[in-house]
Design a protein around this motif. Structure first.
Motif, PDB file in Angstrom:
ATOM      1  N   PRO B 152     -21.593  -8.774 -21.511  1.00 26.51           N
ATOM      2  CA  PRO B 152     -20.340  -9.270 -22.075  1.00 26.51           C
ATOM      3  C   PRO B 152     -20.530 -10.298 -23.193  1.00 26.51           C
ATOM      4  CG  PRO B 152     -20.880 -10.438 -20.066  1.00 26.51           C
ATOM      5  CD  PRO B 152     -21.996  -9.491 -20.319  1.00 26.51           C
ATOM      6  N   ASN B 153     -21.773 -10.760 -23.423  1.00 26.86           N
ATOM      7  CA  ASN B 153     -21.940 -11.848 -24.393  1.00 26.86           C
ATOM      8  C   ASN B 153     -22.084 -11.298 -25.811  1.00 26.86           C
ATOM      9  OD1 ASN B 153     -21.929 -13.841 -22.378  1.00 26.86           O
ATOM     10  ND2 ASN B 153     -24.065 -13.316 -21.892  1.00 26.86           N
ATOM     11  N   VAL B 154     -20.976 -10.987 -26.435  1.00 25.51           N
ATOM     12  CA  VAL B 154     -20.996 -10.412 -27.768  1.00 25.51           C
ATOM     13  C   VAL B 154     -21.367 -11.497 -28.773  1.00 25.51           C
ATOM     14  CG1 VAL B 154     -19.606  -9.338 -29.550  1.00 25.51           C
ATOM     15  CG2 VAL B 154     -19.293  -8.686 -27.162  1.00 25.51           C
ATOM     16  N   PRO B 155     -22.409 -11.265 -29.573  1.00 22.15           N
ATOM     17  CA  PRO B 155     -22.776 -12.296 -30.547  1.00 22.15           C
ATOM     18  C   PRO B 155     -21.669 -12.504 -31.583  1.00 22.15           C
ATOM     19  CG  PRO B 155     -24.083 -10.304 -30.870  1.00 22.15           C
ATOM     20  CD  PRO B 155     -23.285 -10.093 -29.631  1.00 22.15           C
ATOM     21  N   ALA B 156     -21.557 -13.755 -32.068  1.00 20.44           N
ATOM     22  CA  ALA B 156     -20.500 -14.064 -33.033  1.00 20.44           C
ATOM     23  C   ALA B 156     -20.775 -13.424 -34.381  1.00 20.44           C
ATOM     24  CB  ALA B 156     -20.371 -15.576 -33.193  1.00 20.44           C
TER      25      ALA B 156
END
Lengths: 179, 680
Positions: B152-156
């Motif tokens: 779930p940790n989508v890079p900015a």
């Protein structure tokens, strides 16, 4: 007879395939140098920073060193540069640079820009020592023991994982030896 | 949602290619027309779904969807849209998808442009191409899925594309190259189909020829673009580095060149059939081998993709199935019957055979040089570096001999050539090329040699033979045009009468002469100086003065650049002003050198500003590169020759031509009947 000849291509292909498969298992990052266990080849090279100073394999005597082959033309060398600085400054490892097939001014500027992890940098514009070492591409890093004997070769970028898993253990083993 | 849809379309495409690989082939073996009729729709469907997948991936790049791992690794929101677009094929996964898109595109092309071919042949060719597609689709879905998410940790923001690849060269170079690589799959499929149904005849060769030629044309362009890109983007001013990846593209090119010539002999004379089929298999195998070498990490290269042993193993398996399968088929099915056709020692057949032998020798040299580290390791010779010197020393003589033989062979005739005739034809090219070679070597040599003007100090034997070979090849080609265009209705009429495939051949050979000339001259007479310069300094290289005028700054989309201004003059006359840059890319914190190049037909002036050596002085590389452009222009001319050859009338209006030939069969007015068609 002629029909038998037509099988030649497939036999050659299978042989070649087996050959490639063994190469695949080995992976050049793992390729051992033929020099492992032997002294660093003889050389007389100028110091990158002090062109008048001539360096010989003497520089490896007395302390375990990493010999790092680099060049400003090598993008991967830029990737590993910060990690080399980390090794030199945080871990206190003696790193000796081999500036390989490069241009002196560019190399000096690179060290000025990005920091200098090297205690000594050998300047090898023609790639003489590189050839004797069997360098295929930069970056490559060798572990050299206190007697100036090549103990390990690593092809590719050095990073904390490579240090922990590959180079570090070798360096530590030879650091303990005879101390 | 869309990326998942992309994955689904790839799976659908895989299913369609499995059907394509089986149904039409089965139909052709059991003579069921209803099953063979599936070939074209399946080929088209496969293309549509792969194109949709490619479109979805492209869209992910354009809208900066960094939840897709591949996009996050390759792109950045700051990049201009056209680099986002080309970043699609900037890494392993996307370039593989591009490869597959091209493969299905070629399949579609074969399905579309093969209306005249027997249905059995079409079915089998498309089935074989379907098999290749199955292999690659499995490869991408199992090891290199471009649609994988980072959740779930989508890079900015993305990691940015390697600045080296942010360039017009990258937008066009890989697609051209892949068009060539993959295009050889058509010749391969034709060869396999011919082996399956035992129809290795002139008709098979005629159908294969245009596909081979057009794939070869694309590969030529792709290699030339890559060389050109390396020249101006890597900032070193070299145009060929004998890097494993470059070599990987050269291998199928050389083998494909041999195949084109061998196909001509098979079409015209019905000989060398087994050899031609073998070459078709070899050429495609070398294309696959190139992919394997670049993507498996077996050989380290400056621009190889991130290596991964699983991918390497999978590719090797694909390669093994393709090559061993097809060569086994070859061993059982290739004709061993000795052809009745007889030809003398000076016949065109023999010259083309020599061409093939030399090309294969060159190919083997490059192959051995490329995998030498592997060989050395295998036989425990230690890791021995062989690089440019090995290739230059071994490849150049072969290139020279190929050029010379080409000039002789061009006058030869099928079956038998009269010695006296051949010698008479060679008088003009001999005189012209000797004069040109001496003139070039003496004038350029004296311009370059610093000490004295003595004859030997300026005479380079290598340069002499290189220029001799190039001018000989060009002179012989032009004389051949002159001879063939003689006509009682005047020269212009004679020139018009020649077919497009003849002119294609002429351009191909002239292009080769240009490449040899360019490579020889720039390697022997190029001048390179590395100097330390501050604004206000002037340096001299050859006849040119380089004045370092000033430095300034400029902001790019995702970089800041230090721009220098150089005024170039020759004997006090201004020539041009160059603005080389040093770009600092914000995201990847890379510094790139953008060379300033004043390009010309006869010479390039090249300025690259490298690292500063003090607060106001820089290391500067100044170069004078005579004829360097001829290497790429020559390749362009060659490729145009290839495209011209396939635009020949006999391929273009096929159906009409067939009809007309039927109508005038007694008159022999068909395209093949004309003397110019003797050209290959």
């Amino acid at each position: 007879m002629k029909r038998a000849l037509l099988f030649l291509p497939v036999i050659v292909a299978i042989a070649f395939g087996i050959f490639l498969y063994t190469g695949l298992g080995k992976d050049p990052q793992e390729l051992e140098s033929a020099l492992v266990g032997k002294p660093v080849p003889a050389f007389e090279l100028a110091d990158l920073k002090y062109p008048d100073r001539t360096l010989t394999p003497e520089v490896f005597q007395g302390q375990v060193s990493l010999l790092n082959v680099w060049g400003t033309w090598c993008p991967a060398c830029r990737d590993e540069h910060d990690d080399l600085i980390w090794l030199a400054e945080e871990k206190g490892i003696r790193v000796i640079g081999l500036n390989y097939k490069d241009n002196r001014n560019q190399a000096l500027r690179w060290l000025q820009d990005l920091g200098d992890p090297y205690q000594i940098t050998l300047f090898d514009p023609q790639g003489k020592l590189g050839f004797d070492l069997g360098v295929y591409g930069a970056p490559e890093t060798y572990v050299i023991d206190k007697q100036g004997i090549v103990r390990y070769r690593h092809v590719g970028v050095v990073n904390p994982e490579v240090w922990e898993e590959k180079l570090g253990p070798v360096v530590r083993r030879y650091q303990q030896e005879g101390s | 949602m869309l990326p998942e849809l992309g994955q689904v379309t790839l799976i659908i495409a895989l299913l369609l290619s499995v059907l394509l690989a089986i149904i039409p082939l089965y139909g052709s073996l059991t003579a069921r027309d209803s099953l063979q009729a599936f070939a074209r729709p399946l080929g088209a469907g496969q293309f549509v779904f792969i194109a949709i997948a490619f479109g979805i991936l492209t869209n992910a790049f354009l809208v900066d969807d960094f939840s897709v791992a591949y996009v996050a690794n390759q792109s950045n929101s700051l990049m201009p849209w056209y680099y986002k677009f080309s970043a699609v094929w900037g890494g392993h996964e996307g370039s593989l998808l591009l490869w597959i898109l091209m493969l299905s595109g070629w399949t579609l092309a074969v399905a579309t442009f093969s209306r005249r071919l027997p249905s059995v042949m079409v079915s089998q060719v498309l089935s074989v191409m379907g098999m290749v597609a199955v292999g690659f689709l499995l490869f991408i879905l199992m090891t290199s899925n471009p649609f994988d998410r980072i959740l779930p940790n989508v890079p900015a923001d993305g990691a940015d594309l390697n600045p080296l690849l942010q360039d017009f060269g990258l937008i066009v170079h890989p697609p051209m190259l892949y068009m060539g690589y993959v295009g050889f799959s058509v010749a391969f499929a034709f060869a396999i189909a011919a082996l399956i149904n035992g129809r290795l005849d002139a008709a098979w060769a005629r159908w294969s020829r245009p596909w081979t030629t057009v794939a070869w044309g694309f590969l030529t362009l792709g290699i030339a673009l890559g060389s050109w890109w390396a020249y101006y983007e890597l900032g070193w001013g070299g145009w060929w580095f004998w890097d494993p990846v470059e070599n990987a593209s050269l291998l199928p090119w050389i083998s494909g060149t041999a195949l084109m010539h061998s196909l001509a002999v098979t079409e015209k004379r019905g000989v060398f059939k087994s050899w031609t089929v073998l070459l078709a298999i070899l050429t495609f195998a070398l294309s696959l081998l190139g992919a394997f070498l670049v993507r498996s990490g077996v050989i380290t290269s400056v621009h190889s993709f991130a290596s991964d042993p699983t991918r390497g193993a999978f590719l090797l398996l694909l390669l093994a199935i393709t090559v061993i399968g097809s060569l086994t088929l070859y061993a059982f099915r290739a004709p061993v019957v000795h052809t009745r056709a007889k030809f003398g020692p000076l016949s065109r057949e023999v010259f083309l055979l020599l061409n093939n032998v030399l090309l294969l020798a060159a190919m083997l040299l490059v192959l051995v040089g490329t995998i030498f580290p592997l060989i050395a390791d295998y036989f425990e010779l230690g890791n021995i570096s062989i690089g440019e010197p090995f290739f230059n020393l071994t490849f150049s003589p072969i290139a020279v001999v190929v050029g010379i033989l080409l000039g002789v062979g061009i006058f030869s005739r099928w079956k038998k050539t009269d010695e006296g005739y051949l010698l008479r034809k060679m008088i003009v090219p001999t005189v012209v090329s000797l004069v040109v070679a001496f003139a070039v070597v003496l004038t350029m040599g004296s311009a370059v040699s610093a000490e004295g003007t003595g004859f030997w100090s300026s005479f380079s034997l290598w340069a002499f033979f290189g220029v001799l070979s190039a001018s000989w090849c060009a002179a012989a080609t032009l004389q051949d045009v002159w001879n063939k265009s003689g006509s009682r209705h005047g020269r212009l009429h004679g020139l018009r009468r020649q077919s497009r495939s003849f002119y294609g051949m002429v351009l191909g050979h002239l292009g080769l002469a240009m490449v040899i000339a360019g490579a020889t001259v720039v390697n022997n007479y190029g001048i390179e100086r590395n100097v330390r310069m501050s604004p206000g300094d002037t340096a001299t290289v050859g006849d040119y003065q380089f004045h370092f005028d000033s430095v300034g700054e400029r902001e790019g989309a995702n970089f800041t650049a230090l721009v220098s201004r150089f005024d170039i003059s020759r004997d006090g006359e201004p020539v041009s002003t160059l603005y080389p840059e040093r770009r600092r890319y914000v995201v990847q914190r890379n510094v790139m050198t953008e060379a300033g190049i004043d390009g010309g037909f006869l010479r390039d002036i090249f300025v690259a500003v490298a690292e500063p050596v003090s607060s106001d002085a820089w290391a500067v590389r100044l170069q004078y590169k005579p004829l360097v452009r001829w290497t790429w222009l020559g390749a362009l001319v060659m490729a145009i020759g290839g495209f011209l050859a396939i635009a020949d009338r006999r391929y273009r209006i096929k159906d009409e031509a067939t009809e007309r030939r039927k109508a005038t069969v007694a008159g022999g007015a068909g395209a093949e009947g004309r003397p110019a068609e003797a050209g290959v």
